[in-house]
Design a protein around this motif. Structure first.
Motif, short mmCIF file in Angstrom:
data_model
loop_
_atom_site.label_atom_id
_atom_site.label_comp_id
_atom_site.label_asym_id
_atom_site.label_seq_id
_atom_site.Cartn_x
_atom_site.Cartn_y
_atom_site.Cartn_z
N GLN A 1 0.87 -1.17 0.00
CA GLN A 1 0.00 0.00 0.00
C GLN A 1 0.91 1.22 0.00
OE1 GLN A 1 -3.33 -0.01 2.82
NE2 GLN A 1 -2.80 2.09 3.36
N LEU A 2 0.65 2.17 -0.88
CA LEU A 2 1.54 3.32 -1.04
C LEU A 2 0.95 4.60 -0.48
CD1 LEU A 2 2.65 2.75 -4.75
CD2 LEU A 2 3.61 1.74 -2.68
N GLU B 1 16.15 0.98 -8.65
CA GLU B 1 15.80 -0.43 -8.84
C GLU B 1 14.31 -0.64 -8.56
OE1 GLU B 1 18.47 -2.46 -6.20
OE2 GLU B 1 19.98 -2.72 -7.79
N VAL B 2 13.68 -1.44 -9.39
CA VAL B 2 12.23 -1.66 -9.30
C VAL B 2 11.90 -2.59 -8.13
CG1 VAL B 2 10.17 -2.48 -10.51
CG2 VAL B 2 12.00 -1.35 -11.78
N ILE B 3 10.94 -2.18 -7.31
CA ILE B 3 10.52 -3.01 -6.19
C ILE B 3 9.06 -3.47 -6.33
CG2 ILE B 3 12.16 -1.93 -4.62
CD1 ILE B 3 9.89 -0.32 -3.43
N ALA B 4 8.31 -2.86 -7.26
CA ALA B 4 6.91 -3.23 -7.42
C ALA B 4 6.36 -2.64 -8.70
CB ALA B 4 6.08 -2.77 -6.22
N VAL B 5 5.11 -3.03 -9.03
CA VAL B 5 4.43 -2.54 -10.22
C VAL B 5 3.08 -1.98 -9.81
CG1 VAL B 5 3.56 -3.11 -12.52
CG2 VAL B 5 5.56 -4.33 -11.61
N ILE B 6 2.80 -0.73 -10.18
CA ILE B 6 1.54 -0.09 -9.83
C ILE B 6 0.35 -0.87 -10.42
CG2 ILE B 6 0.08 1.94 -10.30
CD1 ILE B 6 2.00 2.60 -8.19
N LYS C 1 -3.96 -0.37 -10.58
CA LYS C 1 -5.11 0.47 -10.23
C LYS C 1 -6.45 -0.19 -10.46
CE LYS C 1 -5.64 4.14 -9.19
NZ LYS C 1 -6.01 4.64 -7.85
N VAL C 2 -6.47 -1.46 -10.90
CA VAL C 2 -7.74 -2.10 -11.21
C VAL C 2 -7.96 -3.35 -10.37
CG1 VAL C 2 -9.07 -3.25 -13.00
CG2 VAL C 2 -7.80 -1.19 -13.55
N LEU C 3 -7.10 -4.35 -10.53
CA LEU C 3 -7.29 -5.63 -9.86
C LEU C 3 -7.33 -5.49 -8.35
CD1 LEU C 3 -7.44 -8.74 -10.02
CD2 LEU C 3 -4.95 -8.76 -9.91
N LEU C 4 -6.34 -4.80 -7.77
CA LEU C 4 -6.24 -4.74 -6.32
C LEU C 4 -7.30 -3.84 -5.71
CD1 LEU C 4 -2.36 -4.66 -5.91
CD2 LEU C 4 -3.91 -6.60 -5.97
N THR C 5 -7.53 -2.68 -6.31
CA THR C 5 -8.56 -1.79 -5.77
C THR C 5 -9.92 -2.46 -5.83
OG1 THR C 5 -7.29 0.15 -6.48
CG2 THR C 5 -9.61 0.49 -5.98
N GLY C 6 -10.17 -3.19 -6.90
CA GLY C 6 -11.46 -3.86 -7.05
C GLY C 6 -11.68 -4.92 -6.00
N ALA D 1 -8.46 6.87 -2.49
CA ALA D 1 -7.37 7.22 -3.41
C ALA D 1 -6.10 6.45 -3.07
CB ALA D 1 -7.11 8.72 -3.34
N ILE D 2 -6.23 5.44 -2.21
CA ILE D 2 -5.06 4.63 -1.85
C ILE D 2 -4.57 3.88 -3.08
CG2 ILE D 2 -4.26 2.67 -0.46
CD1 ILE D 2 -6.28 3.49 1.67
N SER D 3 -3.26 3.85 -3.23
CA SER D 3 -2.67 3.16 -4.38
C SER D 3 -2.00 1.88 -3.91
CB SER D 3 -1.64 4.06 -5.07
OG SER D 3 -2.27 5.22 -5.55
N TYR D 4 -2.02 0.87 -4.78
CA TYR D 4 -1.42 -0.42 -4.47
C TYR D 4 -0.40 -0.79 -5.53
CZ TYR D 4 -5.54 -0.77 -1.45
OH TYR D 4 -6.51 -0.52 -0.52
N ALA D 5 0.52 -1.67 -5.14
CA ALA D 5 1.54 -2.13 -6.08
C ALA D 5 1.84 -3.60 -5.82
CB ALA D 5 2.80 -1.30 -5.95
N ILE D 6 2.15 -4.31 -6.88
CA ILE D 6 2.44 -5.74 -6.81
C ILE D 6 3.95 -5.95 -6.68
CG2 ILE D 6 2.26 -7.94 -8.06
CD1 ILE D 6 -0.14 -6.59 -9.56
#
Length: 257
Positions: free
Chosen positions: A196-197, A217-222, A224-229, A240-245
Motif C-alpha cells: 500500500q503506497l 531499482e524496481v521493487i513493485a508494479v503499480i 489500479k484495477v485488480l487490487l482496488t477492485g 485514493a489509496i494506491s497499491y503495487a504488486i
C-alpha cells in the motif's frame, strides 16, 4: 576596539556560512532528480494500434523496459483485446516529444493472478530497469514514473513520490461471509502480499514501475484495477489509496520465458 573587531569578524563569518548553506541547491541531498533521469528512458506507453482508426494509436497504460531491452512489463489488464479483422496490434509508445515512436508488440507472457504481463516489441533496444533484491520496508522512500491520465496529458512521463505505507494481503476480511464474491473466495485460498503506497496513482499509471528513490531499482508494479477492485469492493466510493504488486512476481514471470 580589538574585541569589537573580533566580534564583528565572527558575526560576518556566521552570516557567510548561513547564506552559503541557504544558497545550496535544493537537490544537493536529494537523490531523486538523478534517479528520475536514469529511469525515464526505460518508461514507455502501452496502447492499441488500429490502422483504421483516427488517431491510429491510443495510449491507455504504462510499461517499462526489462530484460534484453525489447521486453516491456505492464499490467495484464492493460493489454488490449485485439480485433484481427481490423489488423489491430498492441502498441509500445516511446516518448520523445515530436519524435515519439510507436512499435508493434506481441504478448509473450501473462500472469492474470498477479495482473502482470510482458510484451516484446520490434525496434531499437532501450535501457532496461533492474529489479531490487533488497527487503522492502514500511516507510521506505519510493517513486513511480508513468503516464497518469495519459489520453489527456499525453506521452510525457510524470513522477510521483511517497513511501511504502503498509504490506497487506491482497484481500481484506469482510463482516459477513455471505458478502464475499467468487473472486474473493478464490483469492482467500491463495492470498499474496501487496504494497500500500502513501502516494496517489491515477488511471494510466497502471503498469508503472515503483522504484527506490536512491538506486532506481524496481521493487513493485503499480496496479489500479485488480487490487482496488478486490480490496475496496465494499466501498461505495473507493479511496485514493494506491497499491503495487511486489516485483518478485514479475521476476518469476520473466524467468518463465
Amino acid at each position: 576596539m580589538n574585541t569589537l573587531s573580533k566580534a564583528a569578524r565572527y558575526i560576518r563569518w556566521i552570516l557567510v556560512i548561513t547564506i552559503s548553506l541557504s544558497a545550496s541547491p535544493v537537490h544537493a541531498h536529494n537523490p531523486l532528480p538523478k534517479t528520475i533521469l536514469k529511469v525515464k528512458p526505460s518508461i514507455v506507453g502501452i496502447g492499441l494500434h488500429d490502422p483504421r482508426s483516427a488517431p491510429k494509436t491510443t495510449l491507455s497504460a504504462t510499461g517499462f523496459v526489462i530484460g534484453n531491452g525489447q521486453l516491456v512489463a505492464t499490467n495484464a489488464h492493460a493489454i488490449p483485446d485485439l480485433n484481427s479483422e481490423r489488423n489491430q496490434s498492441i502498441a509500445v509508445l516511446v516518448p520523445g516529444g515530436r519524435t515519439s515512436e510507436v512499435y508493434k508488440a506481441t504478448l509473450v507472457a501473462k500472469d492474470d493472478e498477479h495482473d502482470l504481463a510482458i510484451v516484446r516489441f520490434q525496434g531499437k533496444r532501450l535501457p532496461p530497469l533492474s529489479f531490487s533484491n533488497q527487503t522492502v520496508l514500511e516507510g521506505q522512500a519510493i517513486a513511480f514514473t508513468g503516464f497518469p491520465i495519459g489520453p489527456v496529458l499525453g506521452l510525457y512521463p510524470t513522477t510521483h513520490r511517497g513511501i511504502i505505507a503498509a504490506k497487506t494481503p491482497v484481500i481484506l476480511p469482510v463482516p459477513q461471509v455471505g458478502k464475499l464474491t467468487a473472486k474473493q473466495l478464490k483469492r482467500m485460498k491463495h492470498p499474496f502480499e501487496v504494497y500500500q503506497l502513501d502516494a496517489t496513482a491515477y488511471p494510466g499509471n497502471s503498469g508503472s514501475p515503483v522504484y527506490d528513490q536512491t538506486t532506481g531499482e524496481v521493487i513493485a508494479v503499480i496496479n489500479k484495477v485488480l487490487l482496488t477492485g478486490n480490496k475496496e469492493s465494499a466501498l461505495t466510493k473507493p479511496s485514493a489509496i494506491s497499491y503495487a504488486i511486489p516485483v518478485k512476481h514479475l521476476q518469476e514471470l520473466l524467468t518463465s520465458l
